[in-house]
Design a protein around this motif. Structure first.
Motif, PDB file in Angstrom:
ATOM      1  N   GLU A  96      42.809  22.467   5.787  1.00  0.00           N
ATOM      2  CA  GLU A  96      43.270  21.897   7.045  1.00  0.00           C
ATOM      3  C   GLU A  96      43.352  22.971   8.123  1.00  0.00           C
ATOM      4  O   GLU A  96      42.936  22.746   9.272  1.00  0.00           O
ATOM      5  N   PHE A  97      43.869  24.132   7.778  1.00  0.00           N
ATOM      6  CA  PHE A  97      43.958  25.231   8.735  1.00  0.00           C
ATOM      7  C   PHE A  97      42.571  25.633   9.224  1.00  0.00           C
ATOM      8  O   PHE A  97      42.338  25.775  10.429  1.00  0.00           O
ATOM      9  N   ARG A  98      41.651  25.804   8.299  1.00  0.00           N
ATOM     10  CA  ARG A  98      40.282  26.190   8.665  1.00  0.00           C
ATOM     11  C   ARG A  98      39.663  25.171   9.625  1.00  0.00           C
ATOM     12  O   ARG A  98      39.081  25.521  10.648  1.00  0.00           O
ATOM     13  N   ASP A  99      39.803  23.889   9.300  1.00  0.00           N
ATOM     14  CA  ASP A  99      39.208  22.836  10.129  1.00  0.00           C
ATOM     15  C   ASP A  99      39.838  22.776  11.518  1.00  0.00           C
ATOM     16  O   ASP A  99      39.128  22.640  12.522  1.00  0.00           O
ATOM     17  N   LEU A 100      41.158  22.873  11.576  1.00  0.00           N
ATOM     18  CA  LEU A 100      41.836  22.844  12.869  1.00  0.00           C
ATOM     19  C   LEU A 100      41.480  24.062  13.716  1.00  0.00           C
ATOM     20  O   LEU A 100      41.249  23.943  14.931  1.00  0.00           O
ATOM     21  N   ARG A 101      41.431  25.230  13.095  1.00  0.00           N
ATOM     22  CA  ARG A 101      41.102  26.446  13.841  1.00  0.00           C
ATOM     23  C   ARG A 101      39.675  26.361  14.381  1.00  0.00           C
ATOM     24  O   ARG A 101      39.422  26.713  15.536  1.00  0.00           O
ATOM     25  N   LYS A 102      38.759  25.897  13.558  1.00  0.00           N
ATOM     26  CA  LYS A 102      37.367  25.765  14.012  1.00  0.00           C
ATOM     27  C   LYS A 102      37.294  24.840  15.224  1.00  0.00           C
ATOM     28  O   LYS A 102      36.657  25.165  16.231  1.00  0.00           O
ATOM     29  N   LYS A 103      37.968  23.710  15.132  1.00  0.00           N
ATOM     30  CA  LYS A 103      37.989  22.747  16.243  1.00  0.00           C
ATOM     31  C   LYS A 103      38.598  23.371  17.489  1.00  0.00           C
ATOM     32  O   LYS A 103      38.072  23.225  18.603  1.00  0.00           O
ATOM     33  N   ASN A 104      39.702  24.072  17.330  1.00  0.00           N
ATOM     34  CA  ASN A 104      40.361  24.694  18.478  1.00  0.00           C
ATOM     35  C   ASN A 104      39.503  25.778  19.115  1.00  0.00           C
ATOM     36  O   ASN A 104      39.481  25.906  20.351  1.00  0.00           O
TER      37      ASN A 104
END
Length: 174
Positions: A96-104
């Motif tokens: 979840e962290f990886r996906d959110l950071r990529k999106k941000n």
């Protein structure tokens, strides 16, 4: 070194991989142990980073970059992860962290931020006016601080086992 968005992004984009490499597949003792009292475990810290991705960095950047009249940031709940992480595994949190950071970071890059933009201000509930440059610099320092915190929490599991070498390991006394 003064703030440079490309240099900042070098750190921000690597943080999820650093944490995944450090933590993925470790035993529960490494993941759920804290420093005692009301301190945080690596699991708690990953949850905290996720909450920041959802409610802090880009939300505040958007407010700062906006031309709207209301530029005050919503206070950040530094303890929201305790409820939000319930029932999740570390692996789920890391993903979840990886996906959110990529999106941000994609969103951040899409802003085509200029030097003029970096000087725009938002209003922090405790600090007052803060610039986008300060916010983005804090994001990088925040990541690095929590990587160091995780390392410290983990190192302290051997605080008493290192014997006399403790004198050469200041991480164990912080």
């Amino acid at each position: 070194m003064s703030f440079n968005l490309n240099k900042a992004t070098e750190i921000l984009e690597r943080t999820p991989d650093v944490l995944t490499s450090l933590l993925e597949g470790l035993s529960d003792e490494w993941i759920y142990t804290n420093e005692g009292g009301e301190t945080w475990s690596p699991f708690d810290i990953i949850g905290h980073l996720i909450h920041g991705e959802k409610t802090d960095w880009m939300i505040r950047a958007e407010i700062t970059l906006s031309d709207g009249p209301e530029k005050t940031f919503t206070p950040f709940d530094r303890f929201a992860q305790f409820e939000e992480s319930k029932g999740k595994t570390l692996s789920q949190l890391l993903t979840e962290f990886r996906d959110l950071r990529k999106k941000n970071l994609i969103t951040l890059q899409s802003k085509n931020i200029t030097d003029e933009d970096l000087d725009k201000t938002g209003i922090h509930p405790a600090f007052g006016d803060t610039t986008l440059r300060q916010l983005l610099s804090t994001w990088v320092a925040h990541d690095l601080g929590h990587i160091a915190q995780i390392s410290r929490v983990m190192a302290k599991q051997y605080k008493y086992d290192v014997g006399p070498w403790k004198n050469y390991l200041p991480i164990l006394d912080r």
